[in-house]
Design an enzyme around this catalytic site. Sequence first.
Site, PDB file in Angstrom:
ATOM      1  N   HIS A  92       0.829  -1.217   0.000  1.00  0.00           N
ATOM      2  CA  HIS A  92       0.000   0.000   0.000  1.00  0.00           C
ATOM      3  C   HIS A  92       0.858   1.261   0.000  1.00  0.00           C
ATOM      4  O   HIS A  92       0.572   2.224   0.717  1.00  0.00           O
ATOM      5  CB  HIS A  92      -0.954   0.002   1.190  1.00  0.00           C
ATOM      6  CG  HIS A  92      -2.125  -0.912   1.005  1.00  0.00           C
ATOM      7  ND1 HIS A  92      -3.066  -0.754   0.005  1.00  0.00           N
ATOM      8  CD2 HIS A  92      -2.514  -2.020   1.677  1.00  0.00           C
ATOM      9  CE1 HIS A  92      -3.978  -1.704   0.077  1.00  0.00           C
ATOM     10  NE2 HIS A  92      -3.653  -2.508   1.066  1.00  0.00           N
ATOM     11  N   ASP A 148       0.793  -4.772   5.278  1.00  0.00           N
ATOM     12  CA  ASP A 148      -0.279  -5.666   4.843  1.00  0.00           C
ATOM     13  C   ASP A 148      -0.366  -5.684   3.319  1.00  0.00           C
ATOM     14  O   ASP A 148       0.089  -4.760   2.641  1.00  0.00           O
ATOM     15  CB  ASP A 148      -1.627  -5.229   5.420  1.00  0.00           C
ATOM     16  CG  ASP A 148      -2.031  -3.827   4.976  1.00  0.00           C
ATOM     17  OD1 ASP A 148      -1.171  -2.933   5.010  1.00  0.00           O
ATOM     18  OD2 ASP A 148      -3.203  -3.629   4.596  1.00  0.00           O
ATOM     19  N   GLU A 149      -0.958  -6.765   2.795  1.00  0.00           N
ATOM     20  CA  GLU A 149      -1.269  -6.888   1.366  1.00  0.00           C
ATOM     21  C   GLU A 149      -0.093  -6.460   0.487  1.00  0.00           C
ATOM     22  O   GLU A 149      -0.217  -5.587  -0.371  1.00  0.00           O
ATOM     23  CB  GLU A 149      -2.535  -6.086   1.052  1.00  0.00           C
ATOM     24  CG  GLU A 149      -3.751  -6.630   1.808  1.00  0.00           C
ATOM     25  CD  GLU A 149      -5.039  -5.893   1.529  1.00  0.00           C
ATOM     26  OE1 GLU A 149      -5.000  -4.702   1.158  1.00  0.00           O
ATOM     27  OE2 GLU A 149      -6.123  -6.506   1.688  1.00  0.00           O
ATOM     28  N   VAL A 150       1.029  -7.105   0.708  1.00  0.00           N
ATOM     29  CA  VAL A 150       2.235  -6.796  -0.070  1.00  0.00           C
ATOM     30  C   VAL A 150       2.145  -7.573  -1.385  1.00  0.00           C
ATOM     31  O   VAL A 150       2.826  -8.584  -1.596  1.00  0.00           O
ATOM     32  CB  VAL A 150       3.510  -7.149   0.727  1.00  0.00           C
ATOM     33  CG1 VAL A 150       4.756  -6.637   0.003  1.00  0.00           C
ATOM     34  CG2 VAL A 150       3.445  -6.532   2.126  1.00  0.00           C
ATOM     35  N   ASP A 199      -1.514 -10.219   8.029  1.00  0.00           N
ATOM     36  CA  ASP A 199      -1.886 -11.110   6.926  1.00  0.00           C
ATOM     37  C   ASP A 199      -0.693 -11.720   6.207  1.00  0.00           C
ATOM     38  O   ASP A 199      -0.782 -12.842   5.695  1.00  0.00           O
ATOM     39  CB  ASP A 199      -2.796 -10.389   5.922  1.00  0.00           C
ATOM     40  CG  ASP A 199      -2.223  -9.075   5.428  1.00  0.00           C
ATOM     41  OD1 ASP A 199      -1.802  -8.994   4.266  1.00  0.00           O
ATOM     42  OD2 ASP A 199      -2.200  -8.110   6.210  1.00  0.00           O
TER      43      ASP A 199
END
Length: 504
Positions: A92, A148-150, A199
Amino acid sequence: MSGSSPFEMRFVHLDLKGAPPKVSYLSEIFPLFRALGANGLLIEYEDTFPYEGPLRLLRAPHAYSPGEVAEVLRLAAAHELEVVPLVQTFGHMEFVLKHEALAHLREVALFPNTLNPHEAESLALVGAMVDQVLELHPGARWLHIGCDEVYYLGEGEASRQWLQQEQNTTATLCLSHVRAVASHVRARHPATTPLVWDDMLRDIPEDQLSAGAGAFRRPGTHGLSPAASGVPQLVEPVLWDYGADLDVQGKALLMEKYRQCGFPRLWAASAFKGATGPSQALPPVEHHLQNNLQWLQVAAQGRKDTLQGIILTGWQRYDHFSVLCELLPVGIPSLAVCLQSLLHGGFTEDARARVQNLLGISSLEIAGVLSEGTGSFPGSDILALVIQVSLHLRSSVDEMLQRDRYVTGWFSPYHRRRKLIHPVMIQHIQPQALSLLGRWSALVQELAAALHRVFPEDTVEEWLQENVHPSLGQLQALLQDLEAASPPPPPAGPGPGPGAGQCP
């Protein structure tokens, strides 16, 4: 004040990307947060932080000034709300990597979301961001470093080559960057503990994730040791799940896994808005209530005091490039229900009564949409107007354009393209369209004024363009087409002849 809540810390997440509230509004809402049971704030600045020097290009036009950040912290302290800033440092990173000057630090050249962990400049960049944020947050006990959400990690050219080496995996690649950022925080700001979203950690094997002090090296060296990462000694994971039917037993097992790996403290993260659709305008209160009640079950399943706190997330965009979802004032009733439920150990009658009292709502509706025109909390006028727009604007315009017999029967798209209409039909269609446009235009003016009291100009403009202008534009286009199709007035008749009107 904590009642039967298993969560000592209850933080409200303020996601500022796209719709940062004015400080004047925060001064009104912070006392309500505290009264509802919050004792902290997780502030995700993204491009609203007043970065300086080479990082100044990250600032949005509506970014806060250093003085405004200081005032936010003063207001929070005055209402006993501990502030934790959030700085994205891995995934992000769109608000950073979208800039041409920093695009060379992307993991995948085409996508601006993930930072390339192989470049020394990448760590220097996030280190500078962290240092500037913490400079304006002296004494912060925690700093959330995101992670997160890499997405697309391991798909860049440098990563592909690195992963060809023996024992290298995307898990170790991820852990090495988390460790490097967290080590920077610990070294430069020893009183501050990094938090991370969990996550990217969930599926990493315990032997790689555990807390042993092995020779775990960053990318760019001759590979990573298979020894344990040491990450649990540096960070506290935030387990997040926004579902109304989350797997309680699975979360309890995940908590135990993290405990076995050596993480001394864990956090939970639920949601009160911004988690049920990227263009959602009104939060489904019942969904968010159930989500928070499920987290109460998770806390009851785990070891006592394993979860030291819960963060109630309130996302404003799904990512930097997506549209705005529920605005903060619109999400206040949902936040109130969730906070009070966490405080009372469930949505009890006492919790309901306190929410109704604090929000000025006579009868709180959990299922469906809140009653229109109710509430006296700061921003309740925005909620009432957004309900009107969301539930009735598009449907009222569609009713006229698609189901009105005069429009569908005598001024269809075929007629509009060819500028054909029976003149008598103008008298049926035009007054209705003008009346409908007038009613909605007046309401939208009222909404715009209310939004301007809380948000910067570009937030107001974006929300109206996304949620209002398409429907009003359809009405305006109908009226323009009616005007274009209207027959010209008949020519004036001949004037009176010579001697007309005169006596013989």
